[in-house]
Design a protein around this motif. Structure first.
Motif, short mmCIF file in Angstrom:
data_model
loop_
_atom_site.label_atom_id
_atom_site.label_comp_id
_atom_site.label_asym_id
_atom_site.label_seq_id
_atom_site.Cartn_x
_atom_site.Cartn_y
_atom_site.Cartn_z
N LYS A 139 114.29 21.25 67.63
CA LYS A 139 113.88 21.24 69.04
C LYS A 139 114.78 20.29 69.85
N ASP A 140 115.14 19.15 69.26
CA ASP A 140 116.00 18.20 69.95
C ASP A 140 117.39 18.76 70.18
N SER A 141 117.96 19.42 69.17
CA SER A 141 119.28 20.03 69.34
C SER A 141 119.26 21.14 70.39
N THR A 142 118.19 21.91 70.41
CA THR A 142 118.07 22.97 71.44
C THR A 142 117.99 22.37 72.84
N SER A 145 121.49 21.17 73.90
CA SER A 145 122.38 22.27 74.28
C SER A 145 122.01 22.84 75.64
N GLN A 146 120.72 22.97 75.91
CA GLN A 146 120.29 23.45 77.23
C GLN A 146 120.70 22.47 78.34
N GLU A 152 126.99 21.93 82.98
CA GLU A 152 128.20 22.73 83.19
C GLU A 152 128.03 23.69 84.36
N GLU A 153 126.84 24.27 84.48
CA GLU A 153 126.59 25.19 85.62
C GLU A 153 126.64 24.44 86.95
N GLN A 154 126.04 23.23 86.99
CA GLN A 154 126.09 22.44 88.22
C GLN A 154 127.53 22.05 88.57
#
Length: 309
Positions: A139-142, A145-146, A152-154
């Motif tokens: 859950k922490d790795s997910t 990554s999110q 990156e989108e910002q």
């Protein structure tokens, strides 16, 4: 091999009976009978040792018969076989090792259970959410990554709105990169140097419009002229400067001596007593002169100091 044969011959029944008869005849005069312990059935080596004659076992060196197989046991077994006592000791030793092994395995299982099932308080349980450690790692790795994708989108949105693109000339592109020390300490030192140069330039510009030249007033202009002449002498001939220093030192000593004499004369002027001094006769003067000459002749010559001192 000879010793083995001799030992075997000593167990011959005829020889044994003969030895016993001789021993009884020799022991007739002996009244002391020592009290000895009996031999147990499992003491095979002691039985073999005592069956030999005293002369045989005391005159020959000690030998081991456990592995020879020459001496028959009373029960028909070889001397090298295991007795009941040794078998019991071996069994007890094996049982002790087995109990030790079982105890070690039980302790290892208890340690594994403690490490695998730690006790958590209520706050820790609420933080974990009742999930396993691997589930929390996933859950922490997910989540990370999110979060990275969102940044990156910002950044992409911000760069799309930026239309300015700076142009760098060829000289700037070819400049050598600077280290962290050069950009921190070097820039600070350069800034300080520039400020100092600007301050000196402003001071010089300010004094360029000033026409007034102050004159230093001393007791006389002798020392000013002396300072200028001293500098000229040093540049032209340094040896003259040392001579000048020695002359000045002599003048200073003469001035101090004259000042002390004037002070002494001033003190003596206040004295009213003035003794009358008569000149000594001529023969006294000649005697003193002769004594001084003879004393000078007797005195050793003064040793000259070396030139390097």
């Amino acid at each position: 091999m000879v010793e083995s044969k001799r030992s075997i011959q000593s167990f011959n029944p005829h020889n044994r009976r003969k030895e016993q008869r001789l021993l009884l005849e020799a022991m007739k005069d002996c009244t002391f009978t020592p009290k000895t312990n009996g031999i147990k059935p499992d003491m095979q080596a002691a039985a073999v040792y005592l069956d030999m004659s005293p002369f045989e076992r005391l005159s020959q060196p000690t030998r081991t018969y456990s592995n020879s197989g020459l001496w028959p046991d009373k029960k028909g077994t070889k001397a090298g076989g295991k007795s009941k006592m040794s078998q019991g000791f071996y069994e007890r030793n094996m049982q002790h090792l087995e109990r030790k092994k079982i105890h070690r395995e039980r302790m290892l299982q208890l340690e594994k259970q403690k490490m695998g099932n730690p006790k958590l308080n209520k706050v820790s349980v609420s933080l974990t959410g009742g999930s396993s450690f691997m589930d929390r790692l996933e859950k922490d790795s997910t989540r990370r990554s999110q979060e990275r994708l969102r940044r990156e989108e910002q950044q992409a949105k911000l760069s799309a709105n930026c239309t300015f693109t700076p142009k760098i000339n060829i000289m700037s592109q070819n400049l050598k990169g600077r280290s962290v020390a050069e950009m921190s300490e070097g820039d600070t030192a350069m800034k300080t140097t520039k400020l100092e140069l600007a301050r000196m330039y402003a001071r010089k510009q300010e004094l360029s419009t000033v026409t007034f030249r102050p004159k230093r007033k001393t007791k006389n202009n002798f020392w000013d002229n002396r300072a200028q002449s001293t500098i000229k002498q040093l540049n032209s001939d340094p040896t003259k400067y040392t001579e000048m220093l020695s002359k000045m030192r002599e003048k200073k000593k003469e001035k101090i001596r004259r000042h002390e004499k004037e002070k002494q004369d001033a003190e003596l002027e206040q004295c009213t007593f003035k003794p009358k001094v008569h000149e000594p006769p001529e023969y006294v003067k000649s005697t003193l002169a002769n004594r001084s000459l003879s004393r000078r002749k007797r005195e050793p010559p003064a040793q000259e100091k070396p030139s390097w001192r």
